[in-house]
Design an enzyme around this catalytic site. Structure first.
Site, PDB file in Angstrom:
ATOM      1  N   ASP A   6      11.416  -6.556  -3.237  1.00 57.87           N
ATOM      2  CA  ASP A   6      10.778  -5.256  -3.020  1.00 57.87           C
ATOM      3  C   ASP A   6       9.473  -5.543  -2.287  1.00 57.87           C
ATOM      4  O   ASP A   6       8.501  -6.007  -2.892  1.00 57.87           O
ATOM      5  CB  ASP A   6      10.545  -4.585  -4.383  1.00 57.87           C
ATOM      6  CG  ASP A   6       9.676  -3.332  -4.293  1.00 57.87           C
ATOM      7  OD1 ASP A   6       9.373  -2.875  -3.171  1.00 57.87           O
ATOM      8  OD2 ASP A   6       9.297  -2.807  -5.368  1.00 57.87           O
ATOM      9  N   ILE A  12       4.855  -8.679  -2.629  1.00 59.48           N
ATOM     10  CA  ILE A  12       6.318  -8.736  -2.634  1.00 59.48           C
ATOM     11  C   ILE A  12       6.747  -9.040  -4.064  1.00 59.48           C
ATOM     12  O   ILE A  12       6.291 -10.019  -4.658  1.00 59.48           O
ATOM     13  CB  ILE A  12       6.851  -9.847  -1.706  1.00 59.48           C
ATOM     14  CG1 ILE A  12       6.396  -9.595  -0.265  1.00 59.48           C
ATOM     15  CG2 ILE A  12       8.379  -9.940  -1.786  1.00 59.48           C
ATOM     16  CD1 ILE A  12       6.763 -10.715   0.703  1.00 59.48           C
ATOM     17  N   LYS A  13       7.567  -8.159  -4.623  1.00 60.04           N
ATOM     18  CA  LYS A  13       8.131  -8.412  -5.940  1.00 60.04           C
ATOM     19  C   LYS A  13       9.500  -9.057  -5.724  1.00 60.04           C
ATOM     20  O   LYS A  13      10.289  -8.559  -4.926  1.00 60.04           O
ATOM     21  CB  LYS A  13       8.292  -7.107  -6.730  1.00 60.04           C
ATOM     22  CG  LYS A  13       7.008  -6.560  -7.369  1.00 60.04           C
ATOM     23  CD  LYS A  13       6.004  -5.959  -6.413  1.00 60.04           C
ATOM     24  CE  LYS A  13       6.429  -4.593  -5.909  1.00 60.04           C
ATOM     25  NZ  LYS A  13       5.451  -4.027  -4.922  1.00 60.04           N
ATOM     26  N   LEU A 101      11.147   4.092   1.526  1.00 62.30           N
ATOM     27  CA  LEU A 101      12.383   3.592   0.912  1.00 62.30           C
ATOM     28  C   LEU A 101      12.177   3.150  -0.530  1.00 62.30           C
ATOM     29  O   LEU A 101      13.106   3.232  -1.339  1.00 62.30           O
ATOM     30  CB  LEU A 101      12.952   2.442   1.746  1.00 62.30           C
ATOM     31  CG  LEU A 101      13.751   2.896   2.977  1.00 62.30           C
ATOM     32  CD1 LEU A 101      14.046   1.708   3.883  1.00 62.30           C
ATOM     33  CD2 LEU A 101      15.042   3.587   2.552  1.00 62.30           C
ATOM     34  N   ASP A 102      10.967   2.711  -0.867  1.00 64.33           N
ATOM     35  CA  ASP A 102      10.720   2.343  -2.271  1.00 64.33           C
ATOM     36  C   ASP A 102      10.802   3.592  -3.148  1.00 64.33           C
ATOM     37  O   ASP A 102      11.341   3.563  -4.258  1.00 64.33           O
ATOM     38  CB  ASP A 102       9.382   1.603  -2.432  1.00 64.33           C
ATOM     39  CG  ASP A 102       8.189   2.350  -1.847  1.00 64.33           C
ATOM     40  OD1 ASP A 102       8.376   3.333  -1.094  1.00 64.33           O
ATOM     41  OD2 ASP A 102       7.048   1.937  -2.138  1.00 64.33           O
ATOM     42  N   THR A 125      -0.007   0.184  -4.700  1.00 61.33           N
ATOM     43  CA  THR A 125      -1.120   0.339  -3.764  1.00 61.33           C
ATOM     44  C   THR A 125      -1.412   1.823  -3.595  1.00 61.33           C
ATOM     45  O   THR A 125      -2.555   2.271  -3.644  1.00 61.33           O
ATOM     46  CB  THR A 125      -0.725  -0.258  -2.397  1.00 61.33           C
ATOM     47  OG1 THR A 125      -0.343  -1.608  -2.611  1.00 61.33           O
ATOM     48  CG2 THR A 125      -1.866  -0.181  -1.421  1.00 61.33           C
ATOM     49  N   THR A 181     -22.483   0.697 -13.480  1.00 64.20           N
ATOM     50  CA  THR A 181     -21.708   1.085 -12.299  1.00 64.20           C
ATOM     51  C   THR A 181     -20.230   0.783 -12.505  1.00 64.20           C
ATOM     52  O   THR A 181     -19.359   1.617 -12.236  1.00 64.20           O
ATOM     53  CB  THR A 181     -22.222   0.328 -11.056  1.00 64.20           C
ATOM     54  OG1 THR A 181     -23.609   0.611 -10.902  1.00 64.20           O
ATOM     55  CG2 THR A 181     -21.471   0.747  -9.801  1.00 64.20           C
TER      56      THR A 181
END
Ligand SMILES: Nc1ncnc2c1ncn2[C@@H]1O[C@H](COP(=O)(O)OP(=O)(O)OP(=O)(O)O)[C@@H](O)[C@H]1O
Ligand SMILES: CC(C)(CO)[C@@H](O)C(=O)NCCC(=O)O
Ligand SMILES: [K+]
Length: 249
Positions: A6, A12-13, A101-102, A125, A181
């Site tokens: 993936d 990349i998995k 596509l994912d 992400t 912060t």
């Protein structure tokens, strides 16, 4: 053995399946093509014959990875491609080829596992939400920045937001108003994430009452599993859909 990949925007998995095509033997998350090749080379025990992959990278990047895999392991590669309809699910985009596509594979996998209406939330992400009705109609979805993008945008576009990643982890021990912060940013972004999730749940409830399954997937799924106690956390949901889209004969 079968290699599954993936290829996301940041990572990349990968995982390797037993020749039975079902049992996962080993897997990991890597940051680059080279790291992937290295991980697979270290594991000489894998006799890779076939590979199935999904990528949301550019065609050039994906082609280059495929060439490397073929050169290194002699695998035959099957790649997920956009389709209008599959396994009882109809892609809801006006231009079906534009749907990531994912996302497509995750919602195929979700609909298959739910055997009914589902809401698929992917925390990578980017964060994505996709709605699939009980009749298999994909209603569309939403895309927003994931945790890494939110925090990095703040760090990049402000002069005085600076902190290191070690402190970030500690900040998540509570959701009280931040007194530094790092706490203020990390908890603020976390609340945005949770707010997003709750809004998706409201919408799904408007559509389907209580009759739907929520799936959480992606690297940051655990950040929100607390707000959706009934959700099914399925880290490999994209792989479930990948096996459906790329059956290996
Ligand atoms: N060794 C590792 N290196 C990097 N990330 C790891 C590692 N082990 C686990 N992870 C987790 O895996 C996640 C990567 O999967 P994620 O779903 O975020 O993919 P992505 O490529 O960033 O996003 P996307 O697929 O949405 O483009 C990271 O957010 C991190 O939490
Ligand atoms: C939204 C991401 C980045 C999530 O990984 C990916 O699915 C993608 O690049 N999609 C293309 C744009 C779209 O799905 O509308
Ligand atoms: K993803």
């Amino acid at each position: 053995m079968i290699l599954e990949l993936d290829c996301g925007n940041s990572f990349i998995k990968w995982r390797v399946l037993h020749p039975d095509g079902v049992t996962p033997l080993e897997g990991g998350v890597v940051g680059s093509d080279n790291d992937l090749l290295a991980s697979l080379n270290n594991a000489d025990k894998f006799q890779l014959k076939k590979c199935r992959l999904v990528s949301v990278r550019t065609p050039e990047e994906t082609d280059s990875l495929i060439t490397s895999l073929v050169d290194a392991f002699g695998v035959s590669v099957s790649r997920a491609v956009p389709v209008r309809e599959m396994a009882g699910v109809r892609n809801g985009y006006d231009d079906y080829e534009r749907l990531g596509l994912d996302r497509w594979l995750a919602l195929l996998g979700g609909f298959h596992l739910a055997a009914g209406a589902c809401l698929v939330l992917d925390f990578g992400t980017a964060i994505t939400a996709d709605f699939v009705a009980a009749d298999g109609e994909h209603l569309g979805g939403f895309i927003c920045p994931g945790m890494p993008l939110m925090r990095n945008q703040l760090r990049t576009h402000t002069r005085r937001i600076r902190y290191d990643d070690m402190a970030a982890e500690r900040a998540h021990e509570s959701l009280a108003p931040g007194r530094s912060t790092v706490e203020a940013v990390e908890r603020g972004c976390m609340l945005m994430l949770r707010g997003f999730v709750l809004t998706q749940l409201e919408l799904a409830t408007e559509y389907w009452g209580g009759d739907f399954v929520v799936f959480l997937t992606g690297g940051d799924a655990n950040l929100v599993s607390g707000v959706v106690p009934d959700a099914r956390v399925v880290p490999d949901l994209v792989f479930v859909g990948l096996a459906m889209a790329c059956p290996l004969s």
